[in-house]
Design an enzyme around this catalytic site. Structure first.
Site, PDB file in Angstrom:
ATOM      1  N   GLY A 201      38.417  41.874 -24.320  1.00 38.37           N
ATOM      2  CA  GLY A 201      38.811  43.273 -24.358  1.00 38.37           C
ATOM      3  C   GLY A 201      40.205  43.473 -23.790  1.00 38.37           C
ATOM      4  CG  PHE A 202      42.651  40.926 -23.365  1.00 42.56           C
ATOM      5  CD1 PHE A 202      42.592  39.897 -22.442  1.00 42.56           C
ATOM      6  CD2 PHE A 202      42.430  40.636 -24.705  1.00 42.56           C
ATOM      7  CE1 PHE A 202      42.316  38.602 -22.840  1.00 42.56           C
ATOM      8  CE2 PHE A 202      42.154  39.343 -25.110  1.00 42.56           C
ATOM      9  CZ  PHE A 202      42.104  38.320 -24.180  1.00 42.56           C
TER      10      PHE A 202
ATOM     11  N   GLY B  22      33.903  37.385 -21.326  1.00 43.61           N
ATOM     12  CA  GLY B  22      34.430  36.101 -21.778  1.00 43.61           C
ATOM     13  C   GLY B  22      35.068  35.317 -20.654  1.00 43.61           C
TER      14      GLY B  22
ATOM     15  NE  ARG C 298      35.739  28.343  -1.585  1.00 43.48           N
ATOM     16  CZ  ARG C 298      35.004  28.576  -0.508  1.00 43.48           C
ATOM     17  NH1 ARG C 298      34.180  29.592  -0.475  1.00 43.48           N
ATOM     18  NH2 ARG C 298      35.130  27.794   0.554  1.00 43.48           N
TER      19      ARG C 298
ATOM     20  CG  ASN D 147      33.901  27.364 -13.118  1.00 48.88           C
ATOM     21  OD1 ASN D 147      34.643  26.387 -13.216  1.00 48.88           O
ATOM     22  ND2 ASN D 147      32.810  27.510 -13.850  1.00 48.88           N
TER      23      ASN D 147
ATOM     24  CD  GLN E 124      40.277  34.573 -17.213  1.00 47.58           C
ATOM     25  OE1 GLN E 124      40.964  35.586 -17.279  1.00 47.58           O
ATOM     26  NE2 GLN E 124      39.390  34.278 -18.125  1.00 47.58           N
TER      27      GLN E 124
ATOM     28  N   GLY F 236      41.952  37.393 -13.277  1.00 43.45           N
ATOM     29  CA  GLY F 236      42.133  37.673 -14.695  1.00 43.45           C
ATOM     30  C   GLY F 236      43.523  38.158 -15.071  1.00 43.45           C
ATOM     31  CD  GLU F 237      43.724  42.935 -14.590  1.00 43.39           C
ATOM     32  OE1 GLU F 237      44.009  43.987 -15.153  1.00 43.39           O
ATOM     33  OE2 GLU F 237      42.957  42.877 -13.611  1.00 43.39           O
TER      34      GLU F 237
END
Lengths: 503, 739
Positions: free
Chosen positions: B239-240, B467, B624, B627, B634, B701-702
């Site tokens: 989606g972002f 995702g 941290r 994963n 990412q 994510g960003e």
């Protein structure tokens, strides 16, 4: 639309009879403009294959089509199911993401993708897996190193917005380390024979179909007859452009004649003076000839759309489509190619530069079709092809230049300067050619040629480039030609560094 | 707080738990779903961007095969505008309701929705609807094609010191304007809604980054009790940001289902997805910097304007990161918005800040050149040891280590700062760098966990996995805290009826969700301990606090019994735990923000003006990584998206009438496989931020997208000597500027 899986052999022209992941399927009443993707996701309920664009740009809908080969096996290639007619599955073996694993055991393409974290949101994944499946199959039958160029070619037609591609490339490289698990259907040694037999069997069924149907003639004679009966029917070969009319503009395509299985249109014939290429020969099948005889043209194919498109698109389609930004017409113009047009009223031969009349208007009569394209042989001719697009791979040209000439006693002869993206049609620029004809390739001659370009051409501004950008770029490509003539020994004139020029 | 200092599952390279479903085509995205009696919706988009719908003829379409109904402004059930509140969790993407009136505000705005028995029939009928318009000639096509200033938003401004006076006094000043063209998310899966009414209950499957928000917004829109709406989203094709909040297609689809009394599914075609479901708005940012000769920054002013639509007031706050970026006493930011005739913009990966970081970091590069300083040195010289805006210490800031480590790995010291001084054959090599940053936030969250008699663990939360790997890290968390293997953890996400979870946005999901899951695990374990320490229990007489969780069971001294055995012994099917977590007092004590650095090599062939990004070396500190495999990817994905922003991506609106010209995946260019740089070297520093949460994790994510654009632009300047102040830097601009 309805689906059956029995083996009942009815001559219903709207019936699509094929194998899907090893199982025979018969789908009745499929409309002519149904795409392979709509067939899979709708009546067949195979939703693993995704729609990301419905325009053949993203590759999320990639599936593999296996066609019988002369040696009795099946040869797989990738296609974009979103712009492939459902009826082109007729007599083929269609493999989708649902058909790769063996029970719980994943195919190497899938296992490597899991291992490398190459799937984030997962929506491009089924298409990428199918591209990797075909790469893996190809490697199984014709092993060769995974060069950067080969990987770009295999994966260039699959967009991914999440991963940045690195893990996908790692997965490609890692497939060979995975257990070589075969899909369950690959256990059946009779499958290739069954597909071949079905292919022979179904092909004749639709020749007599009436308008409103999807008709697949097998012979030139049948095609002529169909064009006599249904002159208004649209011709479809790879459908890579035509199908956008239905998916993007929502226009119905209800009367179609598919030329892709016409035997005479699928030949490549060598003659002393050159090669006749059947209009339905796909780029992928044409590539070996171009690589051997027209390396500059062959290199263009690396920057010509994606593998999925090259597997379906045809030279005949690119010419008949007459787009001003088609990549091949300028090259054919520079090569002095000829066209063989055919139809119920007979055949006629014409030089390609008489073919393009105006925007999307050609010399084809309503009931005619292109039968073949002749590529003349010339030992002395040199050819350069330069494509300018905003993206290196999988993009449409802003400008495409194809230049041919020969050097005789230090002067240029038979100069052909052809462009795409510079006018409403692909065209040569005779005034610029005249400026170089019989001249030494010096600054003065090229300056005059560049002035002629500015005088003769008035390109349009659109999303691919402004008019001024196109004029500057076209002129700079001529300068590039002059500089390269300065640098490259004349006996090495076929050398083309196309990939250095594509952006 | 239980600091997780020595984890065994967290921090490991765990393959995704949903990988196999995605690889075999079995993951059920919204577009795949089918329910009995379902109809298909296909919207009819306006073909003008500014004007009035003067007539709509649906008769022919209504009579076509399979057509059941056609919704439009004269045929639509009663709808209410959502209050549109972040605080109440009912924010929507576009406040205007579909079919409100005849006014056309943007190209693609829905004028009708055809409902038919099959997809083909709906599509064919949509083509047959005849709409006529009166186009008005003062359409506004783009912020970047007008001098209009827009509306100043006082609440978005901020300042400290006296930046104006400091600028006047500064020995060296810079005053430049930076722009970015509008971008499309081009998420691979288009928006999709499947709406079904069961009596008065509304069940909606949606590809969304926020099931809870959409549930709330639908309840307001259809005047339903929140309990009567359920929103489900098990798989999302990314989606972002453009799937954070509800769009009009979802309302139109639910309204259609209500009107015809049957379930309706609408999947937006790509063109309409690009036209109507969000974009990153174009931005114009003026940066003024003042500095001493030694490089000390004395004044920073950052004045931004971004686009919004004429039907909503979306704010892409560009200056958010600027006040905290450098140790400078005098700073001011301001924000304006300008309505244009586009579909309403929305957050797109690192919204606002990615644009702001571009402007600021490009300006800092220009200042470094004016000062004849190394740009890395200039940044370190003005290093903010604490948050200069709040005055609080950073919870953990390792930007200096990021800058030095990435510079070393990149070979920055080999750089010849002369313009065009570095060549390789026909190509000129340019080096550029920029800092990356993104705020670290977390939200309140609830979760539920069950330890089950079959030996499995069940964890549930009303957030969703777009995702990024949320399924996997929730499973890792439950595995870590129970000792049950990851493959025996069942995770349920993406249903609004589950305990309320966060939006998948703002890089907050990890830091928000995992503490709640951890609390729920502990609660479930406590429930089990209570049972087993009763007089008749397996651990009768043992102090519950002395019981240890180990290897999927409880242990006391040398006695270890698995959860499954314990539950069986006590004839209990499962024990349940509920967990809650929320940011707390730490927010008053520290500033939380992630930092990083990108170093970029570009190769420019002046002969053909070809520009490529050939190498990116990055160091990112997000505390941290839960994963590391997923986290690193990412950043890699963000870098390649940043290459799009830097040299490829641009939504092109017709300057005459504001129609979008490239609403397809062919003419809107994102980076493809061949655009991947030869080297993408991403390092994640490992400094767990336990002040933020027990896992030490901030979001990832960003941040990777911030800083890529300016690093590219700075490298292009180094190669070409030309300062391009509008992204993307496409080949036509290079040709125009450099021949």
């Amino acid at each position: 639309m309805s689906v059956a899986s029995s083996n009942n052999n009815v001559a219903d022209p709207a019936m699509i009879d094929f194998y899907l992941n090893g199982k025979r399927r018969q789908c009745a009443d499929i409309p002519p403009d149904c795409s392979m993707l709509e067939l899979l996701r709708g009546p067949l309920g195979h939703t693993g294959t995704k729609e990301g664009c419905a325009s053949g740009d993203c590759g999320a809908c990639t599936v593999a089509i296996g066609e019988p080969t002369a040696d009795g096996s099946l040869n797989y290639h990738t296609v974009n199911a979103c712009i492939t007619p459902a009826h082109q599955a007729q007599g083929a073996h269609l493999v989708t993401v649902e058909g790769l694993s063996r029970g719980d055991a994943l195919h190497p393409a899938q296992a490597a993708m899991v291992e490398c974290h190459a799937s984030q949101c997962g929506f491009c994944t089924p298409g990428i897996v199918m591209s990797l499946f075909v790469l893996h199959e190809t490697q199984r039958t014709r092993p060769a190193p995974f060069t950067q160029q080969r990987l770009e070619s295999a994966l260039g037609g699959n967009l991914c917005r999440c991963t940045g591609y690195r893990p996908i490339r790692d997965a490609a490289l890692q497939m060979a380390d995975q257990p070589d698990t075969h899909p369950t259907w690959a256990d059946d040694p009779s499958l290739p024979g069954a597909v071949a037999s079905l292919c022979r069997d179904v092909m004749g069924r639709t020749e007599g179909a009436s308008p409103g149907h999807y008709t697949i003639p097998r012979s030139l004679e049948a095609l002529r007859e169909l064009k006599r009966e249904r002159p208004e029917a649209r011709l479809v070969a790879g459908a890579t452009d035509l199908w956008l009319e239905t998916t993007q503009q929502l226009k119905p395509l209800d009367d179609l004649i598919d030329v892709s299985r016409v035997e005479e249109l699928n030949r490549v014939e060598a003659h002393p003076e050159g090669w006749w290429v059947g209009a339905a020969v796909t780029y992928s099948r044409l590539a070996p000839l171009l690589d051997a005889e027209f390396p500059a043209f062959g290199r263009l194919l690396h920057r010509f759309a994606s593998m999925q498109i090259r597997n379906r698109g045809t030279l005949g389609g690119n010419v008949a489509n007459a787009s001003p930004i088609g990549d091949c017409p300028p090259v054919l113009l520079a090569l002095d190619a000829r066209l063989l047009l055919d139809g119920p009223d007979g055949e006629r031969d014409m030089p390609i530069d008489a073919f393009f009349l105006d925007y999307k208007q050609t010399a084809l009569k309503a009931n005619e079709f292109i039968r073949g394209i002749f590529l003349p042989r010339s030992e002395a001719r040199q050819l350069k092809v330069w494509k300018l697009s905003k993206r290196r791979e999988d993009d449409i040209s802003a400008v495409l230049a194809a230049f041919a000439w020969r050097l005789e006693d230090g002067v240029m002869r038979d100069v052909r300067l052809a462009f795409g993206g510079m006018a409403a049609i692909p065209l040569r620029v005779p005034a610029a050619e005249a400026a170089l004809e019989g001249q030494k390739p010096d600054e003065a001659a090229f300056a005059e040629a560049k002035r002629a370009l500015r005088r003769e051409l008035s390109p349009m501004s659109d999303v691919r480039g402004s008019a001024e950008y196109r004029l500057v770029a076209a002129s700079n490509l001529l300068e590039r030609l002059r500089l390269s003539l300065d640098m490259i020994p004349t006996d090495n004139g076929m050398e083309v560094m196309l990939d250095a020029y594509a952006h | 707080m239980n600091e997780m200092t020595d984890p065994t599952v967290i921090g490991q390279r765990t393959p995704r738990v949903d990988g196999e479903y995605k690889l075999t085509g079995r993951a059920g995205y919204t577009g795949e779903l089918h329910v009995e009696d379902m109809l298909y919706g296909y919207p009819v988009p306006a073909t003008i961007a500014h004007g009035v719908l003067t007539s709509l003829d649906v008769d022919a379409a209504r009579g076509m095969p399979g057509v059941v109904d056609i919704l439009h402004h004269r045929r639509v059930p009663k709808l209410y505008r959502s209050p549109n509140s972040m605080g109440h969790g009912d924010q929507v993407s576009e406040i205007r309701l579909p079919f409100e009136d005849e006014r056309i505000h943007y190209h693609g705005q829905y004028v009708a929705l055809v409902v038919a028995e099959t997809f083909d029939q709906a599509r064919a009928a949509a083509h047959a609807v005849v709409a006529r318009y009166r186009q008005e000639d003062d359409a506004r096509p783009s912020l970047l094609l007008t001098d209009a200033e827009g509306d100043l938003l006082e609440e978005e401004g901020d300042s400290r010191g006296d930046p104006d006076a400091a600028f006047e006094r500064a020995a060296v000043t810079l005053d430049e304007t930076y722009c970015i063209e509008a971008e499309s998310h081009l998420q691979m899966e288009m928006h999709a809604t499947l709406a079904e009414w069961r009596g008065k209950r509304l069940i909606v499957h949606e590809s969304t980054q926020g099931v809870v928000y959409q549930r709330n917004a639908l309840a307001r829109t259809f005047d339903l009790p929140q309990e009567d709406v359920e929103v489900i989203s098990h798989y999302i094709g990314s989606g972002f940001g453009n799937k954070l909040f509800m769009w009009p297609h979802a309302i139109a689809t639910a309204a259609a289902a209500q009107l015809v009394g049957r379930p309706v599914k609408t999947v937006l075609p790509r063109q309409q997805d690009m036209l109507t479901a969000g974009n990153r708005p174009a931005s114009r940012q003026r940066i003024r910097l003042g500095a001493e000769r030694d490089g000390t920054l004395t004044s920073i002013r950052h004045d931004s304007t971004t686009e919004t639509s004429t039907v909503d007031r979306y704010v892409d706050s560009c200056g958010g990161a600027t006040p905290s970026a450098y140790a400078c006493d005098n700073v001011a930011i301001s924000q304006r918005i300008l309505p244009v005739n586009h579909g309403t913009p929305c957050p797109m990966r690192a919204p606002g800040e990615v644009s702001g970081v571009y402007a600021l970091e490009a300006a800092i590069d220009e200042l470094a050149i004016a000062l004849a300083m190394d740009p890395v040195e200039l940044r370190l010289h003005n290093y903010a040891q604490h948050d200069p805006q709040s005055g609080l210490p950073w919870s953990s800031k390792q930007l200096d280590k990021c800058l030095r480590s990435a510079a070393d790995r990149f070979g920055w010291s080999q750089r010849d700062p002369g313009i065009g001084a570095m060549r390789d054959g026909d190509e000129i090599i340019g080096y550029g760098m920029a800092s990356a940053t993104w705020s670290a936030g977390r939200q309140p969250c609830e979760a539920r966990v069950e330890l089950r008699a079959d030996g499995s663990v069940f964890a549930a939360c009303g957030t969703q996995d777009i995702g990024t790997g949320t399924y996997t890290i929730v499973a890792q968390t439950a595995a870590e805290l129970t000792g049950v293997p990851v493959e025996r953890v069942d995770v349920k996400l993406g249903e609004s009826s589950l305990p309320a979870g966060p939006l998948s946005g703002g890089s907050m999901t990890t830091a928000t969700t995992l503490p709640a899951v951890a609390a729920a695990v502990r609660d479930a374990v406590d429930a089990l301990k209570e049972i087993v320490t009763k007089p008749e229990g397996a651990f009768a007489g043992v102090d519950p606090d002395a019981l240890q969780v180990r290897d999927g069971g409880l242990a006391s001294e040398d006695k270890h019994i698995s959860f499954a055995e314990l539950l069986a012994m006590h004839d209990v099917a499962s024990v349940n735990g509920k967990g809650q977590a929320a940011p707390g007092g730490e927010q008053e004590e520290y500033s939380f923000r992630s930092f990083g650095a990108h170093f970029v090599e570009v190769r420019w062939d002046p002969g053909i003006s070809r520009l490529r990004v050939s190498r990116v070396v990055s160091s990112i500190d997000v505390g941290r990584a839960i994963n590391p495999l997923a986290a690193r990817n990412q950043v890699e994905g963000a870098i390649v998206m940043g290459i799009g922003m830097g040299i490829l991506e641009k939504l092109e609106y017709d300057p005459r009438d504001a129609r979008l010209m490239n609403s397809n995946a062919s003419d809107y260019r994102v980076a493809v496989h061949a655009d991947m740089p030869e080297v993408v070297d991403v390092e994640l520093l490992d400094y767990p931020d336990f002040r933020f949460n027990e896992f030490g994790a901030r979001g990832i994510g960003e941040i990777g997208l911030t800083g890529v654009g300016p690093a590219i632009a700075n490298a292009v300047h180094h190669a070409t000597g030309k300062r391009f102040r509008t992204l993307p830097i496409t080949v036509d601009k290079l040709v125009e500027a450099l021949g």
